[in-house]
Design an enzyme around this catalytic site. Structure first.
Site, PDB file in Angstrom:
ATOM      1  N   LYS A 113       0.815  -1.221   0.000  1.00  0.00           N
ATOM      2  CA  LYS A 113       0.000   0.000   0.000  1.00  0.00           C
ATOM      3  C   LYS A 113       0.849   1.272   0.000  1.00  0.00           C
ATOM      4  CE  LYS A 113      -4.296  -1.929   1.715  1.00  0.00           C
ATOM      5  NZ  LYS A 113      -5.398  -1.908   2.636  1.00  0.00           N
ATOM      6  N   LYS A 195      -4.460 -10.282  -5.263  1.00  0.00           N
ATOM      7  CA  LYS A 195      -5.722 -10.688  -4.632  1.00  0.00           C
ATOM      8  C   LYS A 195      -6.827  -9.691  -4.995  1.00  0.00           C
ATOM      9  CE  LYS A 195      -6.095  -8.188  -0.399  1.00  0.00           C
ATOM     10  NZ  LYS A 195      -7.138  -8.091   0.562  1.00  0.00           N
ATOM     11  N   LYS A 198     -11.492  -4.689  -2.258  1.00  0.00           N
ATOM     12  CA  LYS A 198     -12.637  -3.791  -2.414  1.00  0.00           C
ATOM     13  C   LYS A 198     -12.209  -2.409  -2.891  1.00  0.00           C
ATOM     14  CE  LYS A 198     -13.492  -4.212   2.230  1.00  0.00           C
ATOM     15  NZ  LYS A 198     -12.182  -4.230   2.889  1.00  0.00           N
TER      16      LYS A 198
HETATM   17  N1  AQP Z   1      -9.246 -11.577  -1.988  1.00  0.00           N
HETATM   18  C1  AQP Z   1      -9.503 -12.123  -0.806  1.00  0.00           C
HETATM   19  N2  AQP Z   1      -9.654 -13.462  -0.681  1.00  0.00           N
HETATM   20  C2  AQP Z   1      -9.925 -14.029   0.526  1.00  0.00           C
HETATM   21  N3  AQP Z   1     -10.058 -13.299   1.662  1.00  0.00           N
HETATM   22  C3  AQP Z   1      -9.915 -11.964   1.566  1.00  0.00           C
HETATM   23  N4  AQP Z   1     -10.004 -10.975   2.471  1.00  0.00           N
HETATM   24  C4  AQP Z   1      -9.782  -9.779   1.880  1.00  0.00           C
HETATM   25  N5  AQP Z   1      -9.554  -9.957   0.572  1.00  0.00           N
HETATM   26  C5  AQP Z   1      -9.633 -11.297   0.342  1.00  0.00           C
HETATM   27  C6  AQP Z   1     -10.336 -11.201   3.868  1.00  0.00           C
HETATM   28  O1  AQP Z   1     -11.489 -10.428   4.181  1.00  0.00           O
HETATM   29  C7  AQP Z   1     -11.423 -10.067   5.546  1.00  0.00           C
HETATM   30  C8  AQP Z   1     -11.633  -8.594   5.681  1.00  0.00           C
HETATM   31  O2  AQP Z   1     -10.548  -7.911   5.109  1.00  0.00           O
HETATM   32  P1  AQP Z   1     -10.473  -6.348   5.271  1.00  0.00           P
HETATM   33  O3  AQP Z   1     -11.594  -5.739   4.557  1.00  0.00           O
HETATM   34  O4  AQP Z   1     -10.403  -5.991   6.710  1.00  0.00           O
HETATM   35  O5  AQP Z   1      -9.097  -5.904   4.674  1.00  0.00           O
HETATM   36  P2  AQP Z   1      -8.317  -6.361   3.426  1.00  0.00           P
HETATM   37  O6  AQP Z   1      -7.750  -7.712   3.658  1.00  0.00           O
HETATM   38  O7  AQP Z   1      -7.332  -5.271   3.116  1.00  0.00           O
HETATM   39  O8  AQP Z   1      -9.438  -6.451   2.309  1.00  0.00           O
HETATM   40  P3  AQP Z   1      -9.551  -5.651   0.961  1.00  0.00           P
HETATM   41  O9  AQP Z   1     -10.820  -6.060   0.310  1.00  0.00           O
HETATM   42  O10 AQP Z   1      -8.298  -5.824   0.155  1.00  0.00           O
HETATM   43  O11 AQP Z   1      -9.699  -4.175   1.470  1.00  0.00           O
HETATM   44  P4  AQP Z   1      -8.927  -2.868   1.021  1.00  0.00           P
HETATM   45  O12 AQP Z   1      -9.098  -2.780  -0.454  1.00  0.00           O
HETATM   46  O13 AQP Z   1      -9.571  -1.761   1.750  1.00  0.00           O
HETATM   47  O14 AQP Z   1      -7.491  -3.050   1.415  1.00  0.00           O
HETATM   48  C9  AQP Z   1     -10.051 -10.510   6.070  1.00  0.00           C
HETATM   49  O15 AQP Z   1     -10.217 -11.725   6.740  1.00  0.00           O
HETATM   50  C10 AQP Z   1      -9.261 -10.693   4.805  1.00  0.00           C
HETATM   51  O16 AQP Z   1      -8.214 -11.639   4.966  1.00  0.00           O
END
Ligand code: AQP
Length: 330
Positions: A113, A195, A198
């Protein structure tokens, strides 16, 4: 009952990746463990957020937890908003003073990031410590997570062990990541080496839980595969096809082996069509339920109840730790 805890950042609309790594596991284990399910809004502001949109995302996240099957009526289910509980930030400061800058700067998510961004915030470096506080405050034993957050749960383990050993007291339960066998890393549809996220730069590469069947179909039919033409599960050499098989397996509720057998010998077009159909079907059910939930008062009821309980547990733990580290008067 042992405790399980997880949170999903309201940094945008939740994706099918968030469902697989987080919500689906909560639903699976909600009868087995005392569950702490929170909205980590304090984590979301490590990158800039529009305040109005953040308010909306928080409410939407809770609505989606419930629409996807989290049962707020269970006595052992506690749903709350992180920023409504000051003990998360208080404990995080104590833990920051027991963390090393080097270990935080080595975190994979921080490196991703902060890449090509000279003006990242200090919060982006320290947020895994806040996540450790989120977990340790409640003595959670299990933390459902995708592979991307495994390193952060390991930091929480290290901090728990470090504090327990430094103060010669059982400060915290040492938590364990709970990683699903299938769906631990749902991949970006355009670049399956990454991966799905969102807040990805390309929203067409993620399927959001609120996407319409038409949007889902467009995104899945355009998903990157390979030129080999054979359907097989091989994450290293065929990440795009393996991703589609994984998504089908989770959302159709069919094992990965049976999924591979089902599509064996077919073409990528048929696989994509089936993935789009199963996703559209499941997400439409979630969305219909979501619409009902948002019309009822259930979100606020659950948050009021869960918030009060969580603050009580967190206050007890924080008071214990602040005495152990020597804060305040004897
Ligand atoms: N692509 C993924 N596959 C499986 N699990 C995932 N998680 C996130 N992306 C995937 C799991 O979702 C839970 C919540 O994650 P989060 O929203 O707290 O943060 P993150 O991991 O940073 O998710 P994002 O979607 O990638 O958010 P942004 O874009 O804001 O950084 C966790 O259990 C995570 O492992």
């Amino acid at each position: 009952m042992e405790r399980l805890l997880t949170g999903l950042q309201p940094s945008g609309t939740l994706t099918i990746g968030n469902y697989c790594g987080g919500i689906n596991q909560i639903c699976k284990y909600q009868e087995t463990y005392e569950t702490f399910l929170f909205v980590p809004d304090m984590h979301a502001i490590t990158v800039p957020q529009d305040p109005e949109q953040l308010h909306k995302n928080i409410r939407q996240a809770v609505g989606l937890y419930l629409a996807c099957g989290v049962d707020a009526s269970l006595d052992n289910m506690h749903i709350y908003i992180q920023s409504e509980n000051p003990y998360h930030a208080n404990l995080s400061w104590i833990l920051e003073c027991h963390s090393y800058y080097g270990e935080l700067a080595r975190m994979h998510q921080f490196k991703m990031k902060s890449k090509n961004n000279e003006s990242f915030t200090a919060g982006l470096v320290t947020y895994p410590v806040l996540m450790a506080a989120d977990i340790l405050l409640y003595d959670a034993k299990y933390v459902p997570t995708g592979v991307d957050q495994k390193q952060h749960v390991e930091l929480a383990r290290n901090l728990a062990e470090r504090m327990n050993s430094r103060y010669q007291e059982e400060c915290f339960v040492v938590p364990e990541p709970m990683i699903p066998e299938v769906g631990a890393k749902i991949r970006d549809l355009a670049n399956p080496l990454n991966k799905m996220s969102k807040s990805a730069d390309n929203p067409k590469a993620s399927v959001f839980l609120m996407d319409t069947p038409e949007e889902i179909k467009k995104k899945i039919m355009r998903a990157t595969t390979d030129s080999d033409g054979k359907i097989a599960f091989d994450e290293e050499n065929k990440p795009g096809v393996s991703n589609l098989l994984t998504i089908y397996s989770v959302f159709a509720g069919v094992s990965l082996d049976d999924t591979v057998a089902r599509f064996d010998g077919g073409g990528y077009g048929d696989l994509k069509k089936a993935v789009a159909e199963v996703l559209a079907e499941r997400l439409t059910v979630f969305q219909d339920k979501y619409a009902e939930i948002m019309k009822s008062g259930i979100v606020d009821d659950a948050l009021d109840r869960g918030g009060e309980y969580a603050r009580q547990i967190a206050a007890e733990k924080y008071e214990k730790i602040r005495k152990i580290v020597g804060f305040g008067r004897i």
